[in-house]
Design a protein around this motif. Structure first.
Motif, mmCIF file in Angstrom:
data_model
loop_
_atom_site.group_PDB
_atom_site.id
_atom_site.type_symbol
_atom_site.label_atom_id
_atom_site.label_comp_id
_atom_site.label_asym_id
_atom_site.label_seq_id
_atom_site.Cartn_x
_atom_site.Cartn_y
_atom_site.Cartn_z
ATOM 1 N N ALA A 20 0.866 -1.239 -0.066
ATOM 2 C CA ALA A 20 0.067 -0.132 -0.024
ATOM 3 C C ALA A 20 0.894 1.263 0.169
ATOM 4 C CB ALA A 20 -0.825 -0.041 1.214
ATOM 5 N N GLU A 21 2.049 1.201 0.561
ATOM 6 C CA GLU A 21 2.917 2.541 0.807
ATOM 7 C C GLU A 21 3.393 2.865 -0.718
ATOM 8 O OE1 GLU A 21 2.932 -0.093 2.919
ATOM 9 O OE2 GLU A 21 2.248 0.880 4.600
ATOM 10 N N ASP A 22 3.202 1.729 -1.677
ATOM 11 C CA ASP A 22 3.727 2.302 -2.751
ATOM 12 C C ASP A 22 2.901 2.995 -3.826
ATOM 13 O OD1 ASP A 22 6.359 0.662 -2.763
ATOM 14 O OD2 ASP A 22 5.655 -1.101 -2.972
ATOM 15 N N LEU A 23 1.675 3.056 -3.301
ATOM 16 C CA LEU A 23 0.761 3.809 -4.152
ATOM 17 C C LEU A 23 1.179 5.053 -4.291
ATOM 18 C CD1 LEU A 23 -2.764 2.390 -2.663
ATOM 19 C CD2 LEU A 23 -1.513 1.562 -4.743
ATOM 20 N N ALA A 24 1.686 5.761 -3.469
ATOM 21 C CA ALA A 24 1.997 6.996 -3.480
ATOM 22 C C ALA A 24 3.343 7.383 -4.335
ATOM 23 C CB ALA A 24 2.343 7.817 -2.166
#
Length: 77
Positions: A20-24
């Motif tokens: 999820a942290e890679d979405l940004a």
């Protein structure tokens, strides 16, 4: 589609282990990302949701998070 389902779909369609942290993270900064994966993800979204996506509205997304928001808006309408 929830954010976690979206990340799971990305992993399943690309084989890349994003979280999820890679979405940004911008596409050009994601490890091993290329435009072919974008098409795989979009095809997977269409198969999963049963909706046809308006590609013209997705051209300018610059991250997976932007893509998630744009797809969520299309699927909701």
């Amino acid at each position: 589609m929830t954010e976690s389902e979206f990340v799971e779909l990305i992993v399943n369609e690309t084989g890349l282990l994003y979280v999820a942290e890679d979405l940004a993270t911008p596409f050009d900064s994601l490890n091993d990302w290329d435009s072919v994966y974008l098409m795989k993800v979009l095809t997977g979204i269409e198969s999963t949701t049963g909706n046809t996506l308006e590609m013209s509205e997705l051209i300018e997304v610059t991250s997976l998070g932007d893509l998630y928001k744009a797809v969520a808006a299309q699927v909701a309408s």
